[in-house]
Design an enzyme around this catalytic site. Structure first.
Site, PDB file in Angstrom:
ATOM      1  N   GLU A 167      40.367 -15.330 -23.143  1.00 11.82           N
ATOM      2  CA  GLU A 167      41.164 -16.439 -24.115  1.00 11.82           C
ATOM      3  C   GLU A 167      42.420 -16.181 -24.022  1.00 11.82           C
ATOM      4  O   GLU A 167      43.302 -15.723 -24.642  1.00 11.82           O
ATOM      5  CB  GLU A 167      40.741 -15.812 -25.530  1.00 11.82           C
ATOM      6  CG  GLU A 167      39.270 -15.881 -25.945  1.00 11.82           C
ATOM      7  CD  GLU A 167      38.857 -15.576 -27.227  1.00 11.82           C
ATOM      8  OE1 GLU A 167      39.819 -15.101 -27.903  1.00 11.82           O
ATOM      9  OE2 GLU A 167      37.742 -15.595 -27.694  1.00 11.82           O
ATOM     10  N   GLU A 373      31.181 -15.092 -25.553  1.00 14.27           N
ATOM     11  CA  GLU A 373      31.460 -14.571 -27.250  1.00 14.27           C
ATOM     12  C   GLU A 373      30.860 -15.590 -28.096  1.00 14.27           C
ATOM     13  O   GLU A 373      31.247 -16.861 -28.159  1.00 14.27           O
ATOM     14  CB  GLU A 373      32.936 -14.467 -27.518  1.00 14.27           C
ATOM     15  CG  GLU A 373      33.685 -13.146 -26.779  1.00 14.27           C
ATOM     16  CD  GLU A 373      35.011 -12.896 -27.383  1.00 14.27           C
ATOM     17  OE1 GLU A 373      35.232 -13.355 -28.439  1.00 14.27           O
ATOM     18  OE2 GLU A 373      35.856 -12.469 -26.480  1.00 14.27           O
TER      19      GLU A 373
END
Length: 473
Positions: A167, A373
């Site tokens: 991320e 995720e």
């Protein structure tokens, strides 16, 4: 009609964590502070002043945690390496004591038949590198490549799945734009510089991995690409969607997947920066061949052209701050999407995961995808018998796994799913107030209690089949 939805026989069922959120032992075996140590020890930065000093003591309890993963039948475990545990100053030789922990962890996983998936960077930059400029400084990308080489040399003989960055949007825009993440800076130009140097770090790091790893190793990156929707079809709202989509997605997948930034991104942000920090050769370096792409998904974003109430809070789901993580977008409004929400206030919408997977199926044809995720926070508590029943999380997982299965049916090459998270942990600026885990952690005793969702997920993983419907008991 069958009663279950079958996944491919070789589909990988896993769970994920990150170093600072679970390890603790922040001053042991040569580890020095990361930006998250500094940030969490700064008054007012985290809920209740919580820090990751102890977290859930995974550094000392890893064998028990791996045994728990094996009991749950997990086929894979995605973890991250603490950069400041391996290379305390972000420069110079690696610390073998730090690498030894990850050697022991990986050996334990392999002994239990669990495939390790190693993430090199999950937001915990060594503080000394931040003091030298952090991600807005070009040198940090080169230091990352050196660090990547050290880890590859130490673990390349036993780890096949490698992820450069987790991320990077959060690292750049929450860390340097809105300041709700470490290091807590609030400079939109620095946020864009950080994004570019994270792209460069990914590319240079990938090159370093390729140079050190055996040919069988696979290299990927995990992006929290956002599903951005507009409140209407009006030209103004659609333009707002385009601009936020570029800042959420194009800023990373442009260089990484296509070797260029979207031209309109550069135009949209020209009043913030002239992008002179992009040097000749940078985009070619960032554009390295990948073996897979990781997608992290939680909730969609809903935007419009700015409304008439500038005092309305920004409902982008990324924490409260007077400073926006969206450079040059103060005239874009974010709205709370309708529907049920998790404890984070995030709307539950599995259609967004399907949409995201299909987007990257089109944008990167032939590139295998993993959901690296996906999960939900709820206010979980043990019952009088000590059991933790979390039907809301089961329903969440069922809906999102069904979306993955539908994407596979629609032609997407999705090869695995990593539930976030294996266990409750330090949830960044929210401290210990939000529980994402499939395993409950009593933070006073460090006892682990698999929630009903953990047992449900274990059942799906063991059979490779998802019940067509989930009905809460």
């Amino acid at each position: 009609m069958t009663e279950s939805l079958a996944f491919p026989a070789d589909f990988l069922w896993g769970a994920a964590t990150s170093a600072y959120q679970i390890e603790g032992a922040v001053r042991e075996d040569g580890r020095t502070p990361s930006i998250w140590d500094t940030f969490s020890h700064t008054p007012g930065r985290t809920a209740d002043g919580d820090t990751g000093d102890v977290a859930v003591e995974h550094y000392h309890r890893y064998r028990d945690d791996v045994a728990l993963m094996a009991d749950l039948g997990l086929g894979a475990y995605r973890f991250s390496v603490s950069w400041s545990r391996v290379q305390p100053t972000g420069r110079g030789p690696a610390v073998q004591r730090g690498l030894d922990f990850y050697r022991r962890l990986v050996d334990e996983l392999l002994e239990k038949g669990i495939k390790p998936a190693l993430t090199l960077y999950h937001w915990d930059l060594p503080q000394e590198l931040e003091d030298a400029g952090g991600w807005p400084a070009r040198e940090t990308a080169h230091r990352f490549a050196e660090y990547a080489g050290f880890v590859a040399e130490a673990l390349g003989d036993r780890v096949e799945s490698w992820i450069t960055l987790n991320e990077p949007w959060c690292s750049a825009f929450l860390g340097y734009g809105s300041g709700v993440h470490a290091p807590g800076r609030t400079d939109p130009a620095a946020a864009l510089q950080a994004a570019h140097h994270l792209n460069l770090a990914h590319g240079l790091g990938t090159q370093a991995l390729r140079a050190a790893l055996p040919a069988r190793a696979k290299v990927a990156v995990s992006l929290n690409s956002s599903v951005v929707r507009a409140v209407s079809d009006s030209p103004a709202d659609q333009d707002a969607r385009r601009r936020i989509d570029n800042l959420a997605n194009g800023v990373f997948h442009g260089p990484m997947l296509h070797g260029a930034y979207p031209a309109d991104l550069l135009t949209d942000t020209a009043r913030v920066t002239d992008w002179s920090f992009v040097h000749d050769g940078d985009l070619a370096a960032a554009h390295q061949p990948l073996d897979a792409l990781g997608l992290n998904y939680y909730t969609p974003a809903l935007v419009s052209a700015a409304h008439d109430d500038p005092g309305n809070p920004r409902a982008d789901g990324h924490g409260a701050s007077e400073h926006s993580p969206w450079p040059a977008s103060d005239d874009v409004a974010f709205h709370q999407t309708p529907g049920d929400r998790t404890e984070m206030g995030w709307t539950i919408d599995p259609t967004g995961l399907h949409e995201l997977i299909m987007r990257y199926t089109r944008e990167a044809p032939g590139l295998p995808l993993y959901v690296t995720e996906n999960g939900a926070a709820y206010d979980d508590k043990p019952d009088p018998e000590g059991r933790v029943h979390d039907p809301e999380r089961i329903a969440y997982l069922h809906g999102h796994l069904a979306a993955v299965r539908r994407a596979i049916t629609d032609g997407a090459d999705v090869r695995g799913y990593y539930l976030w998270s294996l266990m409750d942990n330090f949830e960044w600026s929210y401290g210990y107030s939000k529980r994402f885990g499939a395993v409950y952690v009593d933070y006073e005793t460090q006892a682990r209690i698999p929630k009903s969702s953990a047992h449900w997920y274990a059942g799906v993983a063991s059979t490779g089949e998802l019940p067509r419907e989930y009905v809460a008991d």
